[in-house]
Design an enzyme around this catalytic site. Structure first.
Site, PDB file in Angstrom:
ATOM      1  N   LYS A   1      35.179  21.092  18.148  1.00  0.00           N
ATOM      2  CA  LYS A   1      34.838  20.810  19.532  1.00  0.00           C
ATOM      3  C   LYS A   1      33.758  19.493  19.417  1.00  0.00           C
ATOM      4  O   LYS A   1      34.083  18.672  20.342  1.00  0.00           O
ATOM      5  CB  LYS A   1      33.746  21.960  20.433  1.00  0.00           C
ATOM      6  CG  LYS A   1      34.465  23.227  20.812  1.00  0.00           C
ATOM      7  CD  LYS A   1      33.716  23.832  21.516  1.00  0.00           C
ATOM      8  CE  LYS A   1      34.553  25.221  22.108  1.00  0.00           C
ATOM      9  NZ  LYS A   1      33.750  26.039  22.928  1.00  0.00           N
TER      10      LYS A   1
ATOM     11  N   ASN B   1      35.641  21.069  24.803  1.00  0.00           N
ATOM     12  CA  ASN B   1      36.616  22.188  24.723  1.00  0.00           C
ATOM     13  C   ASN B   1      38.020  21.923  25.596  1.00  0.00           C
ATOM     14  O   ASN B   1      38.951  22.833  25.720  1.00  0.00           O
ATOM     15  CB  ASN B   1      35.984  23.690  25.480  1.00  0.00           C
ATOM     16  CG  ASN B   1      36.165  23.427  26.826  1.00  0.00           C
ATOM     17  OD1 ASN B   1      35.984  22.654  27.484  1.00  0.00           O
ATOM     18  ND2 ASN B   1      36.333  24.897  27.302  1.00  0.00           N
TER      19      ASN B   1
ATOM     20  N   ASP C   1      33.133  24.844  29.258  1.00  0.00           N
ATOM     21  CA  ASP C   1      32.379  26.251  29.024  1.00  0.00           C
ATOM     22  C   ASP C   1      31.232  26.655  29.804  1.00  0.00           C
ATOM     23  O   ASP C   1      31.050  27.684  30.212  1.00  0.00           O
ATOM     24  CB  ASP C   1      31.982  26.067  27.416  1.00  0.00           C
ATOM     25  CG  ASP C   1      33.000  26.292  26.607  1.00  0.00           C
ATOM     26  OD1 ASP C   1      33.978  26.939  26.758  1.00  0.00           O
ATOM     27  OD2 ASP C   1      32.915  25.807  25.327  1.00  0.00           O
TER      28      ASP C   1
ATOM     29  N   ARG D   1      17.818  29.875  14.788  1.00  0.00           N
ATOM     30  CA  ARG D   1      17.644  30.486  13.474  1.00  0.00           C
ATOM     31  C   ARG D   1      16.838  29.148  12.746  1.00  0.00           C
ATOM     32  O   ARG D   1      15.892  29.310  12.124  1.00  0.00           O
ATOM     33  CB  ARG D   1      18.877  31.073  12.768  1.00  0.00           C
ATOM     34  CG  ARG D   1      18.452  31.090  11.097  1.00  0.00           C
ATOM     35  CD  ARG D   1      19.599  31.505  10.584  1.00  0.00           C
ATOM     36  NE  ARG D   1      20.993  30.536  10.611  1.00  0.00           N
ATOM     37  CZ  ARG D   1      22.119  30.700  10.019  1.00  0.00           C
ATOM     38  NH1 ARG D   1      22.436  31.692   9.598  1.00  0.00           N
ATOM     39  NH2 ARG D   1      23.021  29.727  10.326  1.00  0.00           N
ATOM     40  N   THR D   2      17.619  27.892  12.865  1.00  0.00           N
ATOM     41  CA  THR D   2      17.213  26.808  12.200  1.00  0.00           C
ATOM     42  C   THR D   2      16.311  26.107  13.353  1.00  0.00           C
ATOM     43  O   THR D   2      16.733  25.441  14.356  1.00  0.00           O
ATOM     44  CB  THR D   2      18.193  25.877  11.816  1.00  0.00           C
ATOM     45  OG1 THR D   2      19.190  26.430  11.095  1.00  0.00           O
ATOM     46  CG2 THR D   2      17.626  24.572  11.218  1.00  0.00           C
TER      47      THR D   2
ATOM     48  N   TYR E   1      33.258  37.540  22.359  1.00  0.00           N
ATOM     49  CA  TYR E   1      34.219  38.596  23.069  1.00  0.00           C
ATOM     50  C   TYR E   1      35.153  39.208  22.037  1.00  0.00           C
ATOM     51  O   TYR E   1      35.938  40.171  22.348  1.00  0.00           O
ATOM     52  CB  TYR E   1      35.074  38.086  23.977  1.00  0.00           C
ATOM     53  CG  TYR E   1      35.613  36.674  23.544  1.00  0.00           C
ATOM     54  CD1 TYR E   1      35.192  35.336  23.649  1.00  0.00           C
ATOM     55  CD2 TYR E   1      37.116  36.877  22.923  1.00  0.00           C
ATOM     56  CE1 TYR E   1      36.073  34.392  23.353  1.00  0.00           C
ATOM     57  CE2 TYR E   1      37.706  35.744  22.689  1.00  0.00           C
ATOM     58  CZ  TYR E   1      37.086  34.315  22.889  1.00  0.00           C
ATOM     59  OH  TYR E   1      37.966  33.267  22.197  1.00  0.00           O
TER      60      TYR E   1
HETATM   61  P1  NAP Z   1      28.098  26.650  16.722  1.00  0.00           P
HETATM   62  O1  NAP Z   1      27.967  25.234  17.133  1.00  0.00           O
HETATM   63  O2  NAP Z   1      28.700  26.830  15.381  1.00  0.00           O
HETATM   64  O3  NAP Z   1      26.558  27.461  16.371  1.00  0.00           O
HETATM   65  C1  NAP Z   1      26.247  28.617  16.151  1.00  0.00           C
HETATM   66  C2  NAP Z   1      25.094  29.003  16.393  1.00  0.00           C
HETATM   67  O4  NAP Z   1      24.968  30.593  15.743  1.00  0.00           O
HETATM   68  C3  NAP Z   1      23.824  28.164  15.941  1.00  0.00           C
HETATM   69  O5  NAP Z   1      22.890  28.285  16.780  1.00  0.00           O
HETATM   70  C4  NAP Z   1      23.502  28.980  14.575  1.00  0.00           C
HETATM   71  O6  NAP Z   1      22.193  28.806  14.202  1.00  0.00           O
HETATM   72  C5  NAP Z   1      23.596  30.574  15.126  1.00  0.00           C
HETATM   73  N1  NAP Z   1      23.852  31.371  13.811  1.00  0.00           N
HETATM   74  C6  NAP Z   1      24.807  31.227  13.029  1.00  0.00           C
HETATM   75  N2  NAP Z   1      24.643  32.207  12.287  1.00  0.00           N
HETATM   76  C7  NAP Z   1      23.686  32.984  12.370  1.00  0.00           C
HETATM   77  C8  NAP Z   1      22.633  33.859  11.806  1.00  0.00           C
HETATM   78  N3  NAP Z   1      23.291  34.453  10.690  1.00  0.00           N
HETATM   79  N4  NAP Z   1      21.488  34.328  12.280  1.00  0.00           N
HETATM   80  C9  NAP Z   1      21.042  33.371  13.266  1.00  0.00           C
HETATM   81  N5  NAP Z   1      21.834  32.549  14.093  1.00  0.00           N
HETATM   82  C10 NAP Z   1      22.977  32.443  13.551  1.00  0.00           C
HETATM   83  O7  NAP Z   1      29.060  27.589  17.479  1.00  0.00           O
HETATM   84  P2  NAP Z   1      29.321  27.548  19.179  1.00  0.00           P
HETATM   85  O8  NAP Z   1      30.509  26.692  19.300  1.00  0.00           O
HETATM   86  O9  NAP Z   1      28.088  27.084  19.596  1.00  0.00           O
HETATM   87  O10 NAP Z   1      29.613  29.062  19.339  1.00  0.00           O
HETATM   88  C11 NAP Z   1      28.445  29.787  19.496  1.00  0.00           C
HETATM   89  C12 NAP Z   1      29.038  31.386  19.906  1.00  0.00           C
HETATM   90  O11 NAP Z   1      29.390  31.362  21.134  1.00  0.00           O
HETATM   91  C13 NAP Z   1      30.297  31.804  19.017  1.00  0.00           C
HETATM   92  O12 NAP Z   1      30.117  33.259  18.841  1.00  0.00           O
HETATM   93  C14 NAP Z   1      31.197  31.318  19.904  1.00  0.00           C
HETATM   94  O13 NAP Z   1      32.701  32.411  19.636  1.00  0.00           O
HETATM   95  C15 NAP Z   1      30.815  31.730  21.287  1.00  0.00           C
HETATM   96  N6  NAP Z   1      31.564  31.113  22.574  1.00  0.00           N
HETATM   97  C16 NAP Z   1      32.181  31.845  23.312  1.00  0.00           C
HETATM   98  C17 NAP Z   1      32.780  31.138  24.311  1.00  0.00           C
HETATM   99  C18 NAP Z   1      33.525  32.048  25.423  1.00  0.00           C
HETATM  100  O14 NAP Z   1      34.245  31.381  26.360  1.00  0.00           O
HETATM  101  N7  NAP Z   1      33.064  33.386  25.544  1.00  0.00           N
HETATM  102  C19 NAP Z   1      32.654  29.697  24.510  1.00  0.00           C
HETATM  103  C20 NAP Z   1      32.078  29.110  23.792  1.00  0.00           C
HETATM  104  C21 NAP Z   1      31.613  29.421  22.314  1.00  0.00           C
HETATM  105  P3  NAP Z   1      21.794  27.805  13.091  1.00  0.00           P
HETATM  106  O15 NAP Z   1      21.616  26.300  14.027  1.00  0.00           O
HETATM  107  O16 NAP Z   1      20.434  28.108  12.254  1.00  0.00           O
HETATM  108  O17 NAP Z   1      22.799  27.614  12.022  1.00  0.00           O
END
Ligand code: NAP
Length: 281
Positions: A71, A92, A108, A159-160, A225
């Site tokens: 993305k 997206n 999104d 977390r960070t 999901y």
């Molecule tokens: P991303 O940019 O990779 O961000 C991941 C986030 O998760 C970061 O804030 C990260 O924290 C945190 N994280 C990862 N592992 C962790 C752990 N063990 N403990 C605590 N925090 C943790 O991903 P993203 O694109 O933002 O997506 C985030 C989530 O939203 C995903 O599950 C994705 O599938 C979902 N999503 C769903 C939709 C939908 O349409 N339903 C759309 C978009 C995204 P750090 O900064 O500390 O690494």
């Protein structure tokens, strides 16, 4: 499906892509609308994503939905971007113009608001206190649209810590950053909790939080999901709070994506949730 030599072609790119529900949803809409088009899943390695976008410029592909981990790169490779993509720092949706230009969008946030409207219609963003878990692309998009909808206090917990601080700083005075260790206190009096982390996905540790610290009529939204009913949503339901799932958000972002890709709104008679649940089964 009716697909001629001039059929509209679009798709979704990510890695992995096998579990994406978007092809099932978009192809069901195409079929119901009787449109001459197809929506395909695509996967490339991170090193080849830029080459893929370059190769598709000015060709016949209408566009691509983009999912993890591409993305941010998608936004960086585009020639122009809508305000939602710029606010999220991620796209997206990439639309390929006949002139070779690429436009980045982010639907999104629209998906998040659609999910809240559908599954927690009583939630009022104006003046609300919201806890946002995460500081990645999904969290950034959610933060921007929630503040635009009138949220009064946005507590970003990640977390960070530096990423939470950096995000809160870009959002203005209504956003504050909170340490991961202070997550429980951050829930105090909140009307909405949004999980925009990967915590709770199939195979990862679930989120277990004292949701009773939130308002009695609070809403708990999980962007995940897979699984549909995460441990967090199960806890919310048990606490009498309104759960909102990631599938509603996925479908909510797919609707404007479909319209941008194929030039027509998705037919309302398709039960996109049922289509997605069948694809998940
Ligand atoms: P991303 O940019 O990779 O961000 C991941 C986030 O998760 C970061 O804030 C990260 O924290 C945190 N994280 C990862 N592992 C962790 C752990 N063990 N403990 C605590 N925090 C943790 O991903 P993203 O694109 O933002 O997506 C985030 C989530 O939203 C995903 O599950 C994705 O599938 C979902 N999503 C769903 C939709 C939908 O349409 N339903 C759309 C978009 C995204 P750090 O900064 O500390 O690494």
């Amino acid at each position: 499906m009716r697909l001629s030599g001039v059929g509209m072609v679009a798709g979704v790119v990510g890695r992995p892509i096998a579990r994406s529900l978007s092809p099932a949803i978009h192809n069901a809409w195409l079929a119901a609308a009787g449109l001459d088009g197809v929506y395909a899943p695509l996967s490339v390695t991170a090193e080849r994503f830029e080459g893929l976008v370059g190769a598709l410029r000015g060709g016949s592909l209408r566009g691509l939905n983009v999912t993890a981990p591409f993305k941010e790169s998608a936004l960086a490779l585009a020639d122009e971007a809508d305000p939602a993509a710029r606010a999220a720092g991620a796209a997206n949706l990439l639309l390929f113009g006949a002139d070779g230009r690429v436009e980045a969008r982010n639907t999104d946030g629209l998906g998040l608001m659609a999910a809240l409207g559908e599954q927690a219609g009583a939630f009022q963003p104006v003046g609300a206190t919201v806890v946002l878990l995460g500081a990645g692309g999904a969290a950034k998009g959610a933060a921007a649209i929630l503040l635009a909808a009138g949220v009064d206090q946005l507590r970003v917990v990640n977390r960070t810590a530096e990423r939470a601080e950096a995000l809160a700083e870009t959002l203005g005075p209504k956003a504050t950053a909170h340490d991961w260790g202070a997550l429980e206190q951050a829930l105090d009096g909140a009307a909405l909790l949004v999980n925009a982390t990967t915590l709770g996905r199939s195979g990862e540790s679930p989120l277990s939080l004292p949701l009773e610290r939130m308002r009695g009529d609070a809403v708990v939204m999980d962007m995940i999901y897979h699984p549909l009913r995460t441990a967090l949503l199960a806890r919310a339901e048990a606490a009498g709070l309104a759960p909102v799932d990631g599938l509603a958000m996925l479908i909510g972002q797919a609707r404007p994506s479909f319209e941008a890709l194929f030039g027509a709104p998705p037919p309302a008679r398709v039960d996109a949730r049922r289509v997605a649940l069948e694809a998940m089964a």
